[in-house]
Motif scaffolding. Sequence first.
Motif, PDB file in Angstrom:
ATOM      1  N   ARG A  56      12.563  23.422 -36.835  1.00 25.53           N
ATOM      2  CA  ARG A  56      12.516  24.059 -35.512  1.00 25.53           C
ATOM      3  C   ARG A  56      13.784  24.898 -35.293  1.00 25.53           C
ATOM      4  O   ARG A  56      13.723  26.030 -34.832  1.00 25.53           O
ATOM      5  N   THR A  71      10.029  24.526 -28.468  1.00 28.17           N
ATOM      6  CA  THR A  71      10.527  23.168 -28.175  1.00 28.17           C
ATOM      7  C   THR A  71       9.685  22.185 -29.015  1.00 28.17           C
ATOM      8  O   THR A  71       8.735  22.598 -29.690  1.00 28.17           O
ATOM      9  N   PRO A  72       9.983  20.885 -28.976  1.00 23.18           N
ATOM     10  CA  PRO A  72       9.137  19.949 -29.730  1.00 23.18           C
ATOM     11  C   PRO A  72       7.685  19.896 -29.226  1.00 23.18           C
ATOM     12  O   PRO A  72       6.785  19.483 -29.954  1.00 23.18           O
ATOM     13  N   ALA A 112       1.925  17.188 -18.618  1.00 22.73           N
ATOM     14  CA  ALA A 112       2.477  17.003 -17.271  1.00 22.73           C
ATOM     15  C   ALA A 112       3.653  17.952 -17.061  1.00 22.73           C
ATOM     16  O   ALA A 112       4.513  18.096 -17.932  1.00 22.73           O
ATOM     17  N   ASP A 114       6.612  18.789 -14.233  1.00 22.05           N
ATOM     18  CA  ASP A 114       7.323  18.307 -13.050  1.00 22.05           C
ATOM     19  C   ASP A 114       7.684  19.520 -12.184  1.00 22.05           C
ATOM     20  O   ASP A 114       8.352  20.426 -12.663  1.00 22.05           O
ATOM     21  N   SER A 164       2.713  13.517 -21.654  1.00 21.06           N
ATOM     22  CA  SER A 164       3.732  13.518 -20.611  1.00 21.06           C
ATOM     23  C   SER A 164       5.079  13.431 -21.307  1.00 21.06           C
ATOM     24  O   SER A 164       5.430  12.398 -21.864  1.00 21.06           O
ATOM     25  N   SER A 165       5.818  14.546 -21.314  1.00 19.65           N
ATOM     26  CA  SER A 165       7.086  14.568 -22.044  1.00 19.65           C
ATOM     27  C   SER A 165       8.261  14.491 -21.089  1.00 19.65           C
ATOM     28  O   SER A 165       8.491  15.393 -20.294  1.00 19.65           O
ATOM     29  N   GLY A 167      11.142  13.950 -22.524  1.00 18.09           N
ATOM     30  CA  GLY A 167      12.148  14.028 -23.579  1.00 18.09           C
ATOM     31  C   GLY A 167      13.362  14.866 -23.243  1.00 18.09           C
ATOM     32  O   GLY A 167      14.458  14.599 -23.727  1.00 18.09           O
ATOM     33  N   SER A 168      13.185  15.897 -22.405  1.00 11.93           N
ATOM     34  CA  SER A 168      14.341  16.728 -22.066  1.00 11.93           C
ATOM     35  C   SER A 168      15.200  16.043 -20.996  1.00 11.93           C
ATOM     36  O   SER A 168      16.293  16.507 -20.707  1.00 11.93           O
ATOM     37  N   SER A 189       9.551  10.283 -25.052  1.00  8.75           N
ATOM     38  CA  SER A 189      10.894  10.106 -24.482  1.00  8.75           C
ATOM     39  C   SER A 189      11.916  10.872 -25.315  1.00  8.75           C
ATOM     40  O   SER A 189      11.545  11.630 -26.209  1.00  8.75           O
ATOM     41  N   ALA A 191      14.545  12.083 -27.939  1.00  5.78           N
ATOM     42  CA  ALA A 191      14.892  11.805 -29.340  1.00  5.78           C
ATOM     43  C   ALA A 191      16.376  11.489 -29.448  1.00  5.78           C
ATOM     44  O   ALA A 191      17.193  12.045 -28.712  1.00  5.78           O
ATOM     45  N   LEU A 208      12.060   9.988 -32.486  1.00  6.73           N
ATOM     46  CA  LEU A 208      11.400  10.380 -31.236  1.00  6.73           C
ATOM     47  C   LEU A 208      10.534   9.216 -30.739  1.00  6.73           C
ATOM     48  O   LEU A 208       9.585   8.815 -31.422  1.00  6.73           O
TER      49      LEU A 208
HETATM   50  N1  CAO Z   1      13.897  14.757 -27.146  1.00  2.96           N
HETATM   51  C1  CAO Z   1      15.037  15.464 -27.122  1.00  2.96           C
HETATM   52  N2  CAO Z   1      15.098  16.729 -26.637  1.00  2.96           N
HETATM   53  C2  CAO Z   1      13.963  17.271 -26.165  1.00  2.96           C
HETATM   54  C3  CAO Z   1      12.744  16.581 -26.175  1.00  2.96           C
HETATM   55  C4  CAO Z   1      12.736  15.264 -26.711  1.00  2.96           C
HETATM   56  N3  CAO Z   1      11.623  14.534 -26.737  1.00  2.96           N
HETATM   57  N4  CAO Z   1      11.795  17.374 -25.631  1.00  2.96           N
HETATM   58  C5  CAO Z   1      12.398  18.530 -25.295  1.00  2.96           C
HETATM   59  N5  CAO Z   1      13.697  18.473 -25.616  1.00  2.96           N
HETATM   60  C6  CAO Z   1      14.688  19.531 -25.431  1.00  2.96           C
HETATM   61  C7  CAO Z   1      14.090  20.874 -25.806  1.00  2.96           C
HETATM   62  O1  CAO Z   1      14.122  21.089 -27.203  1.00  2.96           O
HETATM   63  C8  CAO Z   1      15.019  21.803 -25.065  1.00  2.96           C
HETATM   64  O2  CAO Z   1      16.270  21.900 -25.757  1.00  2.96           O
HETATM   65  P1  CAO Z   1      16.682  23.197 -26.620  1.00  2.96           P
HETATM   66  O3  CAO Z   1      16.671  24.324 -25.639  1.00  2.96           O
HETATM   67  O4  CAO Z   1      18.030  22.838 -27.166  1.00  2.96           O
HETATM   68  O5  CAO Z   1      15.642  23.346 -27.676  1.00  2.96           O
HETATM   69  C9  CAO Z   1      15.290  21.039 -23.775  1.00  2.96           C
HETATM   70  O6  CAO Z   1      14.990  19.675 -24.059  1.00  2.96           O
HETATM   71  C10 CAO Z   1      14.479  21.500 -22.582  1.00  2.96           C
HETATM   72  O7  CAO Z   1      13.125  21.542 -22.904  1.00  2.96           O
HETATM   73  P2  CAO Z   1      12.064  22.086 -21.813  1.00  2.96           P
HETATM   74  O8  CAO Z   1      11.924  21.108 -20.717  1.00  2.96           O
HETATM   75  O9  CAO Z   1      12.440  23.491 -21.464  1.00  2.96           O
HETATM   76  O10 CAO Z   1      10.711  22.224 -22.626  1.00  2.96           O
HETATM   77  P3  CAO Z   1       9.642  21.150 -23.086  1.00  2.96           P
HETATM   78  O11 CAO Z   1       8.674  21.933 -23.883  1.00  2.96           O
HETATM   79  O12 CAO Z   1      10.248  19.975 -23.718  1.00  2.96           O
HETATM   80  O13 CAO Z   1       8.942  20.626 -21.745  1.00  2.96           O
HETATM   81  C11 CAO Z   1       7.650  20.559 -19.765  1.00  2.96           C
HETATM   82  C12 CAO Z   1       8.151  21.421 -20.922  1.00  2.96           C
HETATM   83  C13 CAO Z   1       6.799  21.429 -18.876  1.00  2.96           C
HETATM   84  C14 CAO Z   1       6.801  19.424 -20.336  1.00  2.96           C
HETATM   85  C15 CAO Z   1       8.851  19.960 -18.994  1.00  2.96           C
HETATM   86  O14 CAO Z   1       9.605  20.999 -18.451  1.00  2.96           O
HETATM   87  C16 CAO Z   1       8.473  19.000 -17.883  1.00  2.96           C
HETATM   88  O15 CAO Z   1       8.099  19.385 -16.763  1.00  2.96           O
HETATM   89  N6  CAO Z   1       8.608  17.675 -18.151  1.00  2.96           N
HETATM   90  C17 CAO Z   1       8.359  16.616 -17.159  1.00  2.96           C
HETATM   91  C18 CAO Z   1       6.976  16.021 -17.317  1.00  2.96           C
HETATM   92  C19 CAO Z   1       6.789  14.864 -16.358  1.00  2.96           C
HETATM   93  O16 CAO Z   1       7.205  14.883 -15.212  1.00  2.96           O
HETATM   94  N7  CAO Z   1       6.184  13.792 -16.838  1.00  2.96           N
HETATM   95  C20 CAO Z   1       6.024  12.602 -16.063  1.00  2.96           C
HETATM   96  C21 CAO Z   1       4.637  12.496 -15.621  1.00  2.96           C
HETATM   97  S1  CAO Z   1       4.271  10.915 -14.966  1.00  2.96           S
HETATM   98  O17 CAO Z   1       4.986  10.942 -13.541  1.00  2.96           O
END
Ligand code: CAO
Length: 243
Positions: A56, A71-72, A112, A114, A164-165, A167-168, A189, A191, A208
């Motif tokens: 990546r 992103t992942p 999902a 947020d 549902s990520s 992870g960020s 969650s 990584a 991860l």
């Molecule tokens: N572990 C470590 N880092 C991670 C990761 C993980 N699992 N997932 C993403 N990241 C990193 C990304 O690589 C990015 O870093 P870089 O810019 O250095 O590459 C950074 O975190 C930000 O990522 P992002 O949020 O912009 O993008 P995403 O594709 O990971 O996620 C989205 C998009 C829409 C899923 C996210 O913004 C979001 O809204 N998440 C919340 C979902 C939620 O609320 N779930 C709960 C539902 S139940 O109530």
Amino acid sequence: IPPIPAVDFSQFGEIEEKPMGRLLKVGAMNLHRSWLNVPHVTQFDEADITELEKFRKSMKAEAEKRGSKLTPLPFILKACAYAMQKYPQFNVSLHPDGDKLIQKKYIHIGFAVDTPDGLLVPVVRDVDQKSLWELADATADLASRAQKKKLTADDMKGGCFTISSLGSIGGTAFTPIVNAPEVAILGVSKASIKPVWNGSDFVPRQMLPLSLSYDHRAINGADAARFTAFIAAVLADIRQLLM
Ligand code: CAO
């Protein structure tokens, strides 16, 4: 179910009543309905994404050139679609009459998002037929429209499975609620680098955490363990997506 008794909190200190927005109310109703209807079990696993992360990062310049952000998430979407092809019992809904399963032959996956107003779950269509770049662009577009309240009702319909990520943000595991009538949801969650035993030494690997909640009426525990382990194996070696 026995109602939670009303309490006059003002007797204990200052309070303020705030209206719940429409999105919060709809979300609360959907979550409550799933929680009460679906016998949930959550299966936990970890994927070694050391090589995936190397790949990546190596694509970062290419992504910038294309105006994409890799992103992942697109990799996870692709791995889930591949796992749903191998284990089609994850791509079903229970028929409302209670004596049939509806097998879906398409793979649309929701994720999902947020937003300040609450949770939205836009759906990426035909994930199995899209490239990683197409998935990166589709998720970025849907997430951005979700933030701007520009999603249409159709953008949020037709999902077979949800991711549902968190992870960020952080966390090591959680128990997501199945987005019924789907039968499973994958929680992702953050990584982190962990020492992993390779048979002779502990080596630093990027792990991860995966949390798969599933409807135990439709899916048995052994299949859930196989499905989650398969996703972990595909993320550990994404060349498998070419097979
Ligand atoms: N572990 C470590 N880092 C991670 C990761 C993980 N699992 N997932 C993403 N990241 C990193 C990304 O690589 C990015 O870093 P870089 O810019 O250095 O590459 C950074 O975190 C930000 O990522 P992002 O949020 O912009 O993008 P995403 O594709 O990971 O996620 C989205 C998009 C829409 C899923 C996210 O913004 C979001 O809204 N998440 C919340 C979902 C939620 O609320 N779930 C709960 C539902 S139940 O109530």
